[in-house]
Enzyme design. Structure first.
Site, PDB file in Angstrom:
ATOM      1  N   ASP A 247       0.853  -1.181   0.000  1.00  0.00           N
ATOM      2  CA  ASP A 247       0.000   0.000   0.000  1.00  0.00           C
ATOM      3  C   ASP A 247       0.894   1.239   0.000  1.00  0.00           C
ATOM      4  OD1 ASP A 247      -1.596  -2.200   0.700  1.00  0.00           O
ATOM      5  OD2 ASP A 247      -2.971  -0.960   1.871  1.00  0.00           O
TER       6      ASP A 247
ATOM      7  N   LYS B 110      -6.829   3.694  -2.794  1.00  0.00           N
ATOM      8  CA  LYS B 110      -7.137   3.624  -1.361  1.00  0.00           C
ATOM      9  C   LYS B 110      -7.280   5.038  -0.812  1.00  0.00           C
ATOM     10  CE  LYS B 110      -4.904   2.027   2.948  1.00  0.00           C
ATOM     11  NZ  LYS B 110      -3.759   1.256   3.490  1.00  0.00           N
TER      12      LYS B 110
ATOM     13  N   LYS C 139     -10.291   0.711  -1.883  1.00  0.00           N
ATOM     14  CA  LYS C 139     -10.107   0.355  -0.470  1.00  0.00           C
ATOM     15  C   LYS C 139     -10.426   1.562   0.410  1.00  0.00           C
ATOM     16  CE  LYS C 139      -6.700  -1.241   2.946  1.00  0.00           C
ATOM     17  NZ  LYS C 139      -5.362  -1.822   3.173  1.00  0.00           N
TER      18      LYS C 139
END
Length: 248
Positions: A106, A169, A198
């Site tokens: 991430d 995200k 996300k």
């Protein structure tokens, strides 16, 4: 392609529901996190069936070992939490994480570059991490929505798609705000079925988790998987360990 949010069943009003865990990256990223708490998070992830355990890079090898054979992913963060590293630094960090056993990374974009319209640098950042992941790890791109206008969020999502990443995200959880239903809906609209979405930051109750899934989130970044699965406001061992330590 059916994305997870598209096939989610009806919400149970209360009580145990392990289906929620399959959406969750059980996440522990505080600076003071000891290895013992990381192990507790791994045990909880295995107990409830979380999608992944997300930790700082220093703990990747430990998590990979703890989760071996469980089917649960090992996730880590890159350029976290500010995103203000050079692209080559993020690429190196990614390669090291993959070497240690990360299945997912991430990364945080260069937020300042996005805000000033330097899209070439943002794209270089993303492509460098994707290349370093070399098909061995999925790439989620954190755009830190709390610092962006809606137009900037849309542009960031377009760059994530162009860069070849797997997810966009919302947040690091360390900024001034976390995921919102509005942002998930906005990102879902841009992402379509090209990439996943996300939601992270502030997703700590069953109600919030369900709202994010209904809005279009395919994955949730949470630190309280047991509470969400059990629909319980009580504190659990690893969640307690995720609080600031007290010294005598």
């Amino acid at each position: 392609m059916n994305f997870p949010h598209e096939i989610f069943p009806s919400l149970n009003e209360k009580g145990y529901d392990e289906k929620f865990a399959a959406f969750c990256d059980h996440t522990v990223l505080r600076a003071y996190t000891p290895s013992s708490v990381v192990v507790q998070f791994c045990e909880e992830a295995k107990k409830y069936g979380a999608k992944a355990v997300c930790v700082n890079p220093v703990h990747v090898a430990l998590v990979h070992k703890e989760l071996e054979g469980s089917g649960i992913g090992t996730a880590t963060v890159i350029g976290f939490p500010l995103g203000a590293n050079k692209p080559c630094t993020k690429a190196f960090e990614t390669a090291e994480a993959v070497k240690d056993g990360a299945d997912e990374v991430d990364m945080v974009i260069n937020i300042g570059a996005l805000r000033e319209g330097n899209y070439e640098l943002v794209l270089e950042d993303i492509k460098g991490v994707v290349a370093a992941a070399a098909g061995k790890a999925k790439v989620k791109v954190i755009i830190e929505t709390c610092y962006l206008t809606d137009a900037q969020k849309k542009k960031a999502c377009e760059l994530v798609i162009e860069g070849g990443a797997d997810f966009v995200k919302t947040s690091t959880g360390m900024g001034t705000g976390g995921a919102t239903v509005h942002d998930i809906e906005l990102l879902r609209e841009v992402a379509g079925n090209k990439i996943m979405v996300k939601a992270s930051g502030g997703v700590d109750t069953r109600e919030t988790a369900y709202a994010m899934i209904q809005a279009g989130a395919d994955r949730l970044g949470v630190s309280k998987v047991p509470q969400i699965v059990n629909d319980d406001a009580g504190m659990y061992s690893a969640s307690k360990g995720n609080q600031p330590p007290k010294f005598d």
